[in-house]
Design an enzyme around this catalytic site. Structure first.
Site, PDB file in Angstrom:
ATOM      1  N   PHE A  73     -16.245  21.695-104.933  1.00  0.00           N
ATOM      2  CA  PHE A  73     -17.081  22.885-105.122  1.00  0.00           C
ATOM      3  C   PHE A  73     -17.789  23.218-103.821  1.00  0.00           C
ATOM      4  CE2 PHE A  73     -20.026  19.409-105.866  1.00  0.00           C
ATOM      5  CZ  PHE A  73     -21.231  19.859-105.353  1.00  0.00           C
ATOM      6  N   CYS A  74     -18.384  24.417-103.765  1.00  0.00           N
ATOM      7  CA  CYS A  74     -19.185  24.836-102.609  1.00  0.00           C
ATOM      8  C   CYS A  74     -20.223  25.839-103.101  1.00  0.00           C
ATOM      9  CB  CYS A  74     -18.299  25.395-101.503  1.00  0.00           C
ATOM     10  SG  CYS A  74     -17.249  26.778-102.002  1.00  0.00           S
ATOM     11  N   ASN A  75     -20.291  27.001-102.508  1.00  0.00           N
ATOM     12  CA  ASN A  75     -21.198  28.055-102.997  1.00  0.00           C
ATOM     13  C   ASN A  75     -20.484  29.017-103.942  1.00  0.00           C
ATOM     14  OD1 ASN A  75     -23.648  27.360-101.578  1.00  0.00           O
ATOM     15  ND2 ASN A  75     -22.645  28.049 -99.698  1.00  0.00           N
TER      16      ASN A  75
END
Length: 321
Positions: free
Chosen positions: A262-264
């Site tokens: 995941f990230c933003n």
């Protein structure tokens, strides 16, 4: 070397190398140059201005001969729903998008980023992941992108590409490659590996994306910053094969455990997903496309931030309190 030897042997036998075997996930400019013009080979340029890589205008100024253009940011590869950006669109929408590019289920697709930076590589990785989610496995990324192609002295064309005829592309969702917020909660409870692809300052909570409503990361996550997996050569950006394994070891990740990237907004996370799943050979890797943009919308979901001066991570709830 083995790829060039295999290619030579296939050409002697009169067999198209693009159709003779599965395409490796990451291909070189030389590999692609030998296959231009092969039946059922589609070169898809997805540059979009990220990392100053340009857009349709820069594509028309110079591109790989015979390639098609589709803007990663503007053409519908991701969408915003319920205030969350970067989500996977409905399968029917993606079928229309891909079919509109003249791509059908028999085509081999080589995705071309601009090659101008780590964030730009994420564009290609996210489109690659999208094809995989739709159960289309004959897909690859051109390492170094168009910048690398040009730097290595390969032929460059200009002008608009020929408009393809609409094709019948049918996608079948691979749910094992896509993770929801509820599944992330379950993954935390079951001990799966959560991998935060953002730079370390985001992971520690010292920086925050406008897409997220609060700083921090998902508790228990490991940090594998996407930009540390690439390196620059002759102004083109390539996956750095020499450091990938050491970066993975430093993050404490194990290839036999279920893993969620995941990230933003599910963009940088696509690079980590690609590296872990397609290059490092991890057994079970999915991507949380909602990422922190969605996770931080619910005040009941926990966050972890680094306590200043101690380097420790604190978990807290109630973002709005």
């Amino acid at each position: 070397m083995w790829q060039s030897m295999l290619t030579t042997a296939l050409l002697v036998l009169g067999i198209s190398p693009a159709l003779a075997a599965d395409v490796p996930p990451l291909v070189t400019a030389d590999w692609l140059a030998q296959r231009l013009g092969d039946d059922n080979l589609v070169v898809l340029d997805v540059r979009s201005g990220i990392d100053d890589g340009g857009d349709r205008g820069s594509f028309e100024a110079g591109h790989i001969p015979g390639s098609l253009y589709s803007s990663y940011t503007d053409d519908g590869w991701r969408e915003t729903r319920d205030g969350v950006s970067g989500l996977l669109p409905p399968i029917s929408s993606l079928e229309r998008l891909i079919g509109g590019l003249g791509i059908d289920n028999d085509d081999t697709v080589v995705i071309v980023p601009a090659g101008t930076g780590p964030t730009d590589f994420g564009s290609a990785a996210r489109v690659y992941w999208t094809f995989k989610v739709l159960s289309h496995d004959e897909v690859a990324i051109l390492d170094g992108g168009f910048t690398g192609w040009q730097a290595q002295g390969h032929e460059v064309a200009s002008g608009t590409s020929e408009r393809p005829e609409f094709a019948d592309f049918q996608g079948q969702l691979r749910e094992d490659l896509l993770t929801t917020a509820d599944e992330v909660t379950s993954a935390r409870e079951q001990g799966s590996q959560l991998v935060d692809a953002r730079p370390a300052d985001y992971f520690r909570g010292e920086n925050q994306s406008p897409a997220a409503t609060a700083p921090g990361t998902i508790p228990g996550s490991r940090n594998l910053p996407h930009q540390t997996l690439l390196g620059e050569s002759q102004q083109a950006w390539y996956l750095d094969q020499d450091v990938i394994q050491s970066r993975i070891r430093e993050a404490g990740l194990q290839g036999d455990r279920p893993t969620v990237s995941f990230c933003n907004t599910g963009h940088w996370a696509a690079t980590d997903w690609f590296v872990l799943s397609e290059i490092a050979g991890f057994d079970n890797v999915s991507l949380y496309d909602g990422s922190m943009a969605e996770w931080t919308q619910d005040e009941e979901r926990p966050l972890a931030v680094a306590k200043r001066g101690l380097g420790k991570v604190l978990e807290f709830f109630g973002l709005g309190s």
